[in-house]
Write an enzyme that holds these catalytic residues in place. Structure first.
Site, PDB file in Angstrom:
ATOM      1  CB  SER B 121       4.819  -3.957   6.451  1.00  0.00           C
ATOM      2  OG  SER B 121       3.870  -2.977   6.791  1.00  0.00           O
ATOM      3  CE  LYS B 124       1.915  -3.364   4.057  1.00  0.00           C
ATOM      4  NZ  LYS B 124       2.410  -1.987   4.250  1.00  0.00           N
ATOM      5  CE1 TYR B 246      -2.318  -4.543   5.001  1.00  0.00           C
ATOM      6  CE2 TYR B 246      -3.357  -3.129   6.649  1.00  0.00           C
ATOM      7  CZ  TYR B 246      -2.271  -3.453   5.873  1.00  0.00           C
ATOM      8  OH  TYR B 246      -1.113  -2.719   5.952  1.00  0.00           O
ATOM      9  CE1 TYR B 298       6.869   0.533   4.834  1.00  0.00           C
ATOM     10  CE2 TYR B 298       8.641   0.375   6.430  1.00  0.00           C
ATOM     11  CZ  TYR B 298       7.395  -0.015   5.976  1.00  0.00           C
ATOM     12  OH  TYR B 298       6.689  -0.936   6.674  1.00  0.00           O
ATOM     13  CB  VAL B 316       5.482  -0.922  12.226  1.00  0.00           C
ATOM     14  CG1 VAL B 316       5.447   0.148  11.152  1.00  0.00           C
ATOM     15  CG2 VAL B 316       4.228  -1.762  12.245  1.00  0.00           C
TER      16      VAL B 316
END
Lengths: 665, 665
Positions: B121, B124, B246, B298, B316
């Site tokens: 992530s 992103k 992705y 998050y 992660v």
């Protein structure tokens, strides 16, 4: 012009209809009325858009901009005035004001900037700050979290994990903060509250009784929250007492200008820029701004950060404050709200300000690249000490062992990291590294740590570090203290200024090079002023010379006095000082044994052009100018030789001054 | 030492067991295998904690600190490695690395800083940035919001109001961003992806095939998200194609050092500090950092802003990046995660870094108070033009009409507001306000607007504004362009440097005062060098004088040459330049009609100490030093008078240099 129109109505007076509550909403009235301290004429100010009071700026580009912005956004008429409390519903939807307060205490404002309204939720960050200052952040975080919630501001939900309100910007969290006021009686709590707000606003504030009563009489949802918090043990006192102070806190009357000053106190890291008083510790301000950034604009936090990017807080009366750390506080007042409870014009004004003036908090303005202002070696720039030709030769050869790094600006991690890296690299083969701190604004904890490590690192490589301009600079007091143990171990030194630091470093180099300084007494033939004179000339001169003694610190010559003597230093050292006052004057030259000063006496009608002060006990020869002139007919070469020597000496100083000027570019 | 132990195991090789999937998780295999471009030896690097590769710093305080921090936090063994993808579960839980990259391209790192892992992530924000650069922020915001969500990162919920994913940091939003890659074929998309990441990292990156396959084979929840988005019209292409890119994006192999450089590219406002290439526009960086600040960690956003206060993103695989705008990028890698999916050691390291080095984004470092470095009037500091005594008297009287304001640092709203306010106040009664921009780092849009307004404001009051050091400074090109129309209307001027600006302003004042500049040809008796000589002396001198002509720009004297002539300017103007190169050398004096240069020739063995260049066509008298000496026996007073005049002239220059030095303090 639409704004003027908005404001050209009679001032709203609250007293007349303050108690006209709707029947439905006054159903619950609490018997135990607490004493009230109500200012008589809380909405005393009329609209004075074109005449902002001092110390506001009522002219200039920023003021013009705010007027224009107000005019351009006053056409927005979406949204509606909060009506969950009857008193709030009475606000004039066209009221509109913008104010900006800078961290040096200048306030710009436009619109109804002196109209009072109640602070409502904009009070919350200040109560949070007050709780931190009173109880410490640890105690506060046991009562409230710092996590944004997707739920509305009057949510009853508590954080599952910690059983505490999500953050101090929702009502539950704010009620917990209200309970943390230090005072124990209702009167004392109100006094504490008003004193606290007054410090932020820079003037005495009061409570709007009508709004307070309306809040108190209709705040059923807040009662539910308070009882639930009592149930879960997050408040201890009787809920009505806590709620009472919370309702009062929301009912404090403020103007848009007040809110801008309050926001600028956060921007100035806790010092009120108008009064100069320290209101919060910088760490508290950081904590408050962090929570405002994520929780200050209700459900609009992400979009707000995206569009505006400033820590902010809004309230249902239609106020928004926003803070640009280190620059300014912004306040906007316009009562019509959007669906999440933020002032619609207020949000638009903040967006426009952020865009037009690039105010986003994540635009960096720290400019670490400029931290090393200039660097040079001891063979490029010398101290103002007047040196003999032999000394100058030695310094040309070994001056490279001295390096000077001029630091500038604030020293924090990013700038200090660069500074120590550049210094370590430049000082590779040096014996002394002088770090000139004259232009350093402040040194934070991170920079202090890094500079301490630099001292150790260079010490291991046989290079001493000398910091200048640290002593006596209040902004660097913490840095000086932190250096204390390194100073004791001779790994580093402090000098008052770069000139003295350079001179000391040069002396050390010269001592090592066997140029251990001139002897205490000198023969005439050794004096630079008389270089080139024959024996007979010297013998002829001898009679016109007397000797003079001066104490350390004594002023030998004063600028403006008649000049009758030329002096030659035989022992000790004098400083030639330029400036209004000898104590603070800048030293433009330091003159030691064998060198002369006051030579301008030789020119007709000479006046002293600088002060000269003895730095040590001084023995000097003085030559009366009159007698030199008398020798001229018989021995003209005495005067021409002396003149030529003077020209050499002054030219050398001029070259040194020009070197310095070049180095300072 | 525990870290060393962690790293002294053999490098993890992926190839061998990359395809050992559990039966349950490989149930769904997609027939349409897309071409893969997989780097052979993606996990090629072993742990080299004690030998960071160049250009890293492997010494110094920051490096020592990182080593110590790594050691102190490596005892933390809470949390567990992500196992929702089988490949991720294989990560060694003890892997640990920290890297910091500064905005000037220095990388410090400790631990297994060259071990590769997949970006997950942390990709992103970079895809979001790429989408903004490719399609513009407007198009991007139609596909994704910027609001944090209380839901987990793999939430399937879309924003009710806009029917789009809440933000680009949750999987749904990231999938929407992946679809916005410009290329149309799978191959081209992957190439676009890797090229984009490569620009941020400053080196070629590849995709970890094993992780990619694992992601692809087990990413059912992401499939659900993609199909739901197709259903709601937020993606257009076949979901499997979008998902494929992705999954590839999440499987790009990076090291902790790579991530630090990527983060520092955001810190440096879009310029990769290692390669120097511009990767993003500053506005894009601002947008990306805003979303990272509220959505990057998050559900931990509020506490993160509170504890660390830096825009950040975690993944992660156990990586976290954090950005301190204008200073540095931080990356930490440690695979054990907490319940919301953030690396536990990573969070702790960021907290410690933020605390130990005061890195919080809301600590201001902009120091607007220093923006006015110094201000003075034209009667306090003069240009280097050598002036006659009459001119000096006129300047003492009327020099107050010239004001000089030295600006310094970056000019943004807060600093520019202060600068224009101080300038307007100081220029109250002035005719010319010179704003010295030599030390201005940059001028942003807000500052340009405010300075433009200053020009208009002063013009209304009859005061011209002159900016120096703007031309030729690339950082100020936008400012120069913005001033263009004001330059045309004579409301403001640009001068190359403060000395020329001062000289021009002085000339204007002297012209008004009736000191319209000296005549074109001067009698010997009018020359300053010969002041005080009698008629007979002048007649005796006459024979030793010749006249010389020089073209504009011609070098008249060169430093180091033998000095045989003294020059007196009869017409035109010359500059005395100090510095290695005439073109760039600093002008230490400008000499006009009636004044002399090269006087040091009179001293024995004189060498030229500076370059002298004609600024205009010049007519000068030259006096041979030899002939002057020959006159000495008969008329010694000629030489002493000339010497005395020279001493006056040099002393005056020395005083001027010292005034300058004092002004520069």
């Amino acid at each position: 012009m639409s704004i003027r129109k908005n404001c050209e109505r009679p001032a709203r007076r609250i007293g007349a209809n303050a108690r006209t509550f709707s029947a439905a909403r006054t159903a619950i009235l609490y018997a135990r009325a607490l004493p009230l301290h109500i200012r008589k004429d809380i909405f005393r100010s009329d609209c004075k858009m074109d005449m902002p009071p001092s110390p506001a700026m009522s002219s200039g580009p920023v003021w013009e901009y705010l007027r224009r912005l107000l005019e351009e956004t006053s056409g927005i008429s979406d949204g509606k005035v909060a009506d969950y409390i009857p008193e709030l519903a009475k606000a004039d939807p066209e009221d509109f004001a913008i104010a900006i307060a800078t961290v040096d205490g200048t306030v710009y404002s436009a619109g109804c900037d002196e109209r009072e309204f109640t602070i409502q939720s904009v009070s919350k960050p200040f109560l949070f700050a007050h709780a931190i200052e009173t109880h410490g952040i640890g105690a506060v975080l046991r009562k409230v979290g710092v996590e944004p919630t997707g739920d509305p501001f009057n949510s009853i939900v508590l954080d599952d994990l910690n059983n505490r309100p999500f953050n101090p910007m929702v009502n539950a969290g704010a009620i917990a903060m209200a309970e943390m006021l230090a005072a124990r009686t209702p009167d004392a709590r109100q006094a504490e509250l008003l004193e606290m707000f007054g410090k932020f606003a820079g003037r005495g504030l009061g409570i709007d009784e009508a709004v307070y009563r309306s809040e108190s009489e209709t705040g059923h949802r807040n009662r539910a929250i308070a009882y639930m918090m009592l149930n879960s043990g997050m408040i201890d006192g009787p809920p009505e007492e806590v709620l009472d102070i919370y309702f009062r806190q929301c009912s404090v009357g403020v103007t848009t200008r007040d809110l801008a000053v309050m926001a600028s106190t956060l921007a100035a890291h806790g010092r009120n820029p108008v009064t100069g008083a320290r209101v919060l510790a910088p760490d508290t301000v950081r904590d408050v701004l962090s929570v405002m950034a994520t929780c200050g604009m209700y459900d609009y936090a992400g979009q707000w950060m995206f569009d505006v990017g400033l820590p902010a807080k809004s309230g249902v009366s239609g106020a928004i404050i926003a803070v640009l750390p280190g620059q300014l506080g912004i306040a906007v007042y316009s009562p019509r709200l959007d669906s999440v409870g933020n002032s619609i014009r207020g949000v638009e004004v903040c967006k426009r300000l952020a865009r037009d003036f690039s105010l986003h908090a994540y635009i960096d303005r720290s400019d670490t690249r400029g931290v090393v202002r200039r660097r040079y070696r001891g063979d490029e720039v010398r101290s103002n000490r007047v040196r003999s030709r032999r000394e100058l030769d030695a310094l040309s050869e070994r001056g490279r062992e001295i390096v000077v790094i001029e630091a500038q600006g604030p020293l924090f991690f990013g700038s200090a990291e660069r500074l120590i890296r550049k210094t370590a690299a430049f000082a590779q083969d040096a014996r002394v590294a002088i770090v000139d701190f004259r232009r350093v604004a402040y040194v934070d904890g991170a920079a202090t740590t890094l500079l301490g490590e630099l001292v150790l690192d260079l010490a291991r490589r046989g290079c001493r570090v000398v910091f200048t301009d640290v002593k006596g600079n209040a902004n660097l007091a913490g840095f000086e203290t932190a250096l204390a143990d390194k100073l004791e171990t001779d790994q580093c030194e402090l000098e008052s200024d770069i000139d003295r630091a350079l001179e000391a470093a040069e002396d050390a180099i010269l001592a090592e090079a066997g140029q251990a300084g001139p002897r205490e007494r000198l023969a005439l033939a050794e004096l630079e002023l008389f270089q080139g004179l024959g024996k007979e000339d010297l013998a002829a001169l001898e009679g016109s010379i007397s000797s003079y003694q001066f104490d350390s610190g004594e002023t030998i010559l004063r600028a403006g006095d008649d000049a009758q003597l030329i002096f030659i230093v035989a022992r000790g050292s004098v400083s030639i000082l330029v400036g209004s006052d000898t104590a603070t004057g800048r030293r433009v030259a330091s003159v030691g044994p064998g060198q002369s000063f006051g030579e301008m006496a030789l020119l007709d009608g000479g006046k002293r052009s600088a002060d000269v002060r003895a730095d040590t006990p001084v023995l000097a020869y003085g030559i009366a100018v009159e007698e030199l002139r008398r020798l001229f007919d018989a021995r003209p070469q005495i005067l021409t030789t002396i003149y030529a020597n003077i020209i050499r000496s002054i030219s050398s100083r001029l070259r040194n001054a020009n070197d310095h000027l070049r180095a300072l570019q």
